[in-house]
Structure formats: C-alpha cells, structure tokens
Design a protein around this motif. Structure first.
Motif, PDB file in Angstrom:
ATOM      1  N   GLY A   1       0.793  -1.223   0.000  1.00 46.35           N
ATOM      2  CA  GLY A   1       0.000   0.000   0.000  1.00 46.35           C
ATOM      3  C   GLY A   1       0.824   1.271   0.000  1.00 46.35           C
ATOM      4  O   GLY A   1       0.333   2.342  -0.337  1.00 46.35           O
ATOM      5  N   GLN A   2       2.088   1.158   0.406  1.00 44.64           N
ATOM      6  CA  GLN A   2       2.910   2.363   0.517  1.00 44.64           C
ATOM      7  C   GLN A   2       4.374   2.011   0.265  1.00 44.64           C
ATOM      8  O   GLN A   2       4.874   1.007   0.786  1.00 44.64           O
ATOM      9  N   ILE A   3       5.007   2.830  -0.549  1.00 43.46           N
ATOM     10  CA  ILE A   3       6.438   2.638  -0.806  1.00 43.46           C
ATOM     11  C   ILE A   3       7.165   3.861  -0.272  1.00 43.46           C
ATOM     12  O   ILE A   3       6.982   4.972  -0.774  1.00 43.46           O
ATOM     13  N   VAL A   4       7.956   3.654   0.763  1.00 52.97           N
ATOM     14  CA  VAL A   4       8.760   4.756   1.299  1.00 52.97           C
ATOM     15  C   VAL A   4      10.130   4.649   0.634  1.00 52.97           C
ATOM     16  O   VAL A   4      10.913   3.740   0.936  1.00 52.97           O
ATOM     17  N   LEU A   5      10.360   5.536  -0.300  1.00 52.74           N
ATOM     18  CA  LEU A   5      11.611   5.512  -1.069  1.00 52.74           C
ATOM     19  C   LEU A   5      12.597   6.437  -0.377  1.00 52.74           C
ATOM     20  O   LEU A   5      12.405   7.656  -0.345  1.00 52.74           O
ATOM     21  N   VAL A   6      13.643   5.815   0.198  1.00 57.18           N
ATOM     22  CA  VAL A   6      14.598   6.610   0.986  1.00 57.18           C
ATOM     23  C   VAL A   6      15.764   7.006   0.088  1.00 57.18           C
ATOM     24  O   VAL A   6      16.450   6.149  -0.479  1.00 57.18           O
ATOM     25  N   ILE A   7      15.949   8.321  -0.038  1.00 59.56           N
ATOM     26  CA  ILE A   7      16.975   8.832  -0.962  1.00 59.56           C
ATOM     27  C   ILE A   7      17.820   9.921  -0.308  1.00 59.56           C
ATOM     28  O   ILE A   7      17.433  10.496   0.706  1.00 59.56           O
ATOM     29  N   ARG A   8      18.945  10.201  -0.924  1.00 65.76           N
ATOM     30  CA  ARG A   8      19.791  11.292  -0.423  1.00 65.76           C
ATOM     31  C   ARG A   8      19.215  12.616  -0.922  1.00 65.76           C
ATOM     32  O   ARG A   8      18.683  12.679  -2.041  1.00 65.76           O
ATOM     33  N   GLN A   9      19.376  13.637  -0.122  1.00 59.86           N
ATOM     34  CA  GLN A   9      18.861  14.964  -0.499  1.00 59.86           C
ATOM     35  C   GLN A   9      19.448  15.381  -1.856  1.00 59.86           C
ATOM     36  O   GLN A   9      18.731  15.910  -2.708  1.00 59.86           O
ATOM     37  N   THR A  10      20.727  15.060  -2.065  1.00 61.78           N
ATOM     38  CA  THR A  10      21.395  15.476  -3.314  1.00 61.78           C
ATOM     39  C   THR A  10      20.875  14.726  -4.540  1.00 61.78           C
ATOM     40  O   THR A  10      21.082  15.162  -5.663  1.00 61.78           O
ATOM     41  N   ASP A  11      20.206  13.576  -4.336  1.00 63.06           N
ATOM     42  CA  ASP A  11      19.666  12.798  -5.473  1.00 63.06           C
ATOM     43  C   ASP A  11      18.183  13.087  -5.717  1.00 63.06           C
ATOM     44  O   ASP A  11      17.602  12.584  -6.679  1.00 63.06           O
ATOM     45  N   LYS A  12      17.570  13.883  -4.836  1.00 67.25           N
ATOM     46  CA  LYS A  12      16.113  14.057  -4.848  1.00 67.25           C
ATOM     47  C   LYS A  12      15.594  14.487  -6.225  1.00 67.25           C
ATOM     48  O   LYS A  12      14.672  13.882  -6.773  1.00 67.25           O
ATOM     49  N   LYS A  13      16.206  15.509  -6.773  1.00 64.46           N
ATOM     50  CA  LYS A  13      15.725  16.055  -8.057  1.00 64.46           C
ATOM     51  C   LYS A  13      15.809  15.002  -9.154  1.00 64.46           C
ATOM     52  O   LYS A  13      14.871  14.803  -9.919  1.00 64.46           O
ATOM     53  N   VAL A  14      16.960  14.330  -9.237  1.00 60.84           N
ATOM     54  CA  VAL A  14      17.182  13.327 -10.289  1.00 60.84           C
ATOM     55  C   VAL A  14      16.191  12.181 -10.140  1.00 60.84           C
ATOM     56  O   VAL A  14      15.628  11.697 -11.132  1.00 60.84           O
ATOM     57  N   VAL A  15      15.960  11.736  -8.896  1.00 57.68           N
ATOM     58  CA  VAL A  15      15.036  10.616  -8.656  1.00 57.68           C
ATOM     59  C   VAL A  15      13.617  11.025  -9.055  1.00 57.68           C
ATOM     60  O   VAL A  15      12.922  10.295  -9.780  1.00 57.68           O
ATOM     61  N   GLU A  16      13.188  12.199  -8.621  1.00 58.90           N
ATOM     62  CA  GLU A  16      11.820  12.631  -8.944  1.00 58.90           C
ATOM     63  C   GLU A  16      11.641  12.823 -10.446  1.00 58.90           C
ATOM     64  O   GLU A  16      10.605  12.479 -10.998  1.00 58.90           O
ATOM     65  N   GLN A  17      12.675  13.334 -11.087  1.00 56.47           N
ATOM     66  CA  GLN A  17      12.628  13.511 -12.541  1.00 56.47           C
ATOM     67  C   GLN A  17      12.507  12.144 -13.232  1.00 56.47           C
ATOM     68  O   GLN A  17      11.701  11.961 -14.148  1.00 56.47           O
ATOM     69  N   ALA A  18      13.303  11.184 -12.746  1.00 56.05           N
ATOM     70  CA  ALA A  18      13.269   9.829 -13.329  1.00 56.05           C
ATOM     71  C   ALA A  18      11.881   9.214 -13.141  1.00 56.05           C
ATOM     72  O   ALA A  18      11.337   8.589 -14.056  1.00 56.05           O
ATOM     73  N   LEU A  19      11.281   9.417 -11.968  1.00 56.91           N
ATOM     74  CA  LEU A  19       9.950   8.849 -11.703  1.00 56.91           C
ATOM     75  C   LEU A  19       8.911   9.450 -12.646  1.00 56.91           C
ATOM     76  O   LEU A  19       8.051   8.747 -13.186  1.00 56.91           O
ATOM     77  N   LYS A  20       9.013  10.762 -12.870  1.00 56.89           N
ATOM     78  CA  LYS A  20       8.061  11.430 -13.773  1.00 56.89           C
ATOM     79  C   LYS A  20       8.238  10.912 -15.189  1.00 56.89           C
ATOM     80  O   LYS A  20       7.267  10.701 -15.919  1.00 56.89           O
ATOM     81  N   GLN A  21       9.478  10.684 -15.566  1.00 55.34           N
ATOM     82  CA  GLN A  21       9.752  10.185 -16.917  1.00 55.34           C
ATOM     83  C   GLN A  21       9.221   8.752 -17.087  1.00 55.34           C
ATOM     84  O   GLN A  21       8.652   8.402 -18.108  1.00 55.34           O
ATOM     85  N   LEU A  22       9.388   7.959 -16.035  1.00 56.44           N
ATOM     86  CA  LEU A  22       8.982   6.547 -16.123  1.00 56.44           C
ATOM     87  C   LEU A  22       7.470   6.369 -16.005  1.00 56.44           C
ATOM     88  O   LEU A  22       6.886   5.496 -16.640  1.00 56.44           O
ATOM     89  N   TYR A  23       6.845   7.160 -15.131  1.00 58.49           N
ATOM     90  CA  TYR A  23       5.427   6.908 -14.801  1.00 58.49           C
ATOM     91  C   TYR A  23       4.501   8.093 -15.106  1.00 58.49           C
ATOM     92  O   TYR A  23       3.327   8.060 -14.759  1.00 58.49           O
ATOM     93  N   GLY A  24       5.039   9.159 -15.697  1.00 61.95           N
ATOM     94  CA  GLY A  24       4.214  10.326 -16.020  1.00 61.95           C
ATOM     95  C   GLY A  24       4.129  11.291 -14.844  1.00 61.95           C
ATOM     96  O   GLY A  24       4.026  12.485 -15.015  1.00 61.95           O
ATOM     97  N   LYS A  25       4.143  10.744 -13.620  1.00 63.43           N
ATOM     98  CA  LYS A  25       4.160  11.559 -12.389  1.00 63.43           C
ATOM     99  C   LYS A  25       4.714  10.658 -11.282  1.00 63.43           C
ATOM    100  O   LYS A  25       4.862   9.441 -11.499  1.00 63.43           O
ATOM    101  N   VAL A  26       4.979  11.216 -10.127  1.00 66.07           N
ATOM    102  CA  VAL A  26       5.424  10.354  -9.022  1.00 66.07           C
ATOM    103  C   VAL A  26       4.218   9.503  -8.613  1.00 66.07           C
ATOM    104  O   VAL A  26       3.195  10.047  -8.213  1.00 66.07           O
TER     105      VAL A  26
END
Ligand code: CTP
Ligand code: MG
Length: 239
Positions: A53-78
């Motif tokens: 029901g919930q995915i807690v994706l633990v990331i480094r602050q410095t990777d936040k932008k890249v990860v969120e961008q990748a998620l939007k690219q892969l799934y259209g949105k987070v």
C-alpha cells in the motif's frame, strides 16, 4: 487511495553513496538495461504488488531532483503510493527515517535494498506468508563457499558451512516489533548491518525463507557487469 485492503508498506533503501562501486553518481541511479535506473527494478515489483500500500523511497537529499525527474519520466508523475524520504549517513538511520514515515494503515513492513534489482514477486510472496505467522522473516541462502574468520591475514577459525547462511533483503516485520528493535538499538547506541540483527538483539525469533541466488546486491563494478549480463541473456531469451 483505498487503504483498508493494504497489507504491507515497504521501505526501499536508495540513500547510499555507492562508494565501493566507485561511479560518479550513486549506483542506484545508474542505468541497468532499457535505460531504466537501477532503483526502478525493485520499485516496479512493489508498485505492481496490490498488497503493497505504501512505498517509502529513501533517498539522499542530493539525489532528490534526479530521482523525482526519473519517476516522472517513467510513470508520467510520481506514483501515488510512493513517498520520498531523506536518508541518513548510515543505513540504519535511513531505515529509521523510513519507519517514522510509515502509514498507520499497514501492520507489516518490508525493507529492501534498491541495489538488489533481481527481487521477484515469488520471493515477496514467500516472505509475506511467513511474516504473518512469525512477525520477523528474512530472506537467506545457504553459503556455497567455506567462510573463515580471519584477523591480520591469519586464519582464526573455520565456520561450519552447513550452518552458515547469507542474508539478503527483503526482510519483513510486524511494524511494532521493528520499531521496538530500532528503539532498543538506539538506546544501546548499537549500529547493525541489517534489520534482522536488531530484532535478534531483542531476543525475539527471526525466521528465514529461501532467498534467491540471483537476488544479489550490486556492490562493486563486477556485480554491475554481472547484472547487465544477466539482463542481456534474459532479454535474448525473451526475443
Ligand atoms: N543505503 C541507504 N542509506 C545509507 C546507506 C545505504 O539507504 N546510509 C542503501 C543503499 O542505497 C543500498 C542499500 O542501502 O540500496 C545497501 O547498501 P550498500 O550496498 O552498502 O550501498 P551503499 O552504501 O550505497 O554502497 P557503499 O557501502 O559501497 O558506499
Ligand atoms: Mg554501504
């Protein structure tokens, strides 16, 4: 989102530095196959699993932008069931931050290394069935090689191989139990390698389920090479 039917949350750990792999970026961001970043392989298993029901994706602050961008690219949105949380300097701190964010709706939590892309639904199923009756269950495989205890390049002793197992993630727990284990470790100032160990320190039983030899962790550049080779072979077999 319908939450009453959710059975577990997952803490997906991606907040390391990947120092042993030695790439410019955190290893979980490296493309593996199909140009998808490494972290997306395990993520997809949990996105697809209806009981998660919930995915807690633990990331480094410095990777936040890249990860969120990748998620939007892969799934259209987070995707709705993902919550991004900042990790800590140590893995234990990253899990602890994840635990603080868990949904009240879930009774169970799985913890998984994003650096293990070959996790399967079958393994998740085995683990989930087990944790329902045991409260703590971890994936493990019997050691193939003999393990020796060595200090200053001298053999101190040889461990009895039939009793040696290699531990993997995912690991699954009743949330109340894992939170208690983390509180206990914090009070003792103890830093462990994985969650199971912290539950052991409470003297609570930890069950094992059969892991998967292919569910290896990408730690070094050799592991990355092996992973890419494995995907290549699998894609060829599918074609
Ligand atoms: N991890 C984390 N927070 C940390 C350390 C590790 O979330 N402070 C995550 C990693 O991103 C990885 C998993 O825990 O998915 C297993 O850790 P490991 O293989 O040791 O990854 P790194 O710590 O990134 O690698 P290294 O130890 O070589 O720096
Ligand atoms: Mg590490």
């Amino acid at each position: 989102m319908e939450t009453t039917s959710c059975s577990y949350s997952v803490i997906l750990l991606a907040a390391g530095k990947g120092e042993r792999l030695g790439a410019v970026h955190n290893k979980v961001l490296l493309p593996l196959a199909d140009e998808r970043p490494l972290f997306d392989y395990a993520l997809r298993v949990f996105l697809k699993d209806q009981r998660c029901g919930q995915i807690v994706l633990v990331i480094r602050q410095t990777d936040k932008k890249v990860v969120e961008q990748a998620l939007k690219q892969l799934y259209g949105k987070v995707p709705e069931k993902i919550v991004c949380v900042q990790g800590g300097e140590e893995r234990q701190e990253s899990v602890s931050n994840g635990l603080d964010t868990l949904s009240e709706q879930s009774e169970y939590v799985m913890v998984h290394d994003a650096a293990r892309p070959f996790i399967t639904q079958e393994l998740v199923d085995r683990l989930f069935s087990k944790v329902l009756t045991t409260e703590a269950a971890i994936a493990a495989i019997p050691a193939q090689d003999t393990i020796k205890y060595i200090r200053e390049e001298k053999v101190i002793k040889t461990l009895y191989r039939p009793e040696i197992w290699q531990v993997q993630t995912p690991q699954a727990f009743k949330i109340t139990l894992l939170k208690r284990a983390y509180k206990h470790a914090a009070a003792e100032g103890y830093l462990g390698n994985e969650e199971g160990e912290l539950v052991e320190r409470l003297k609570e039983p930890v069950a094992i389920v059969k892991g998967d030899p292919l569910n290896f962790k990408i730690t070094t550049s050799e592991d990355l090479l092996l992973a890419k080779g494995l995907f290549l072979v699998r894609n060829q077999e599918k074609a």
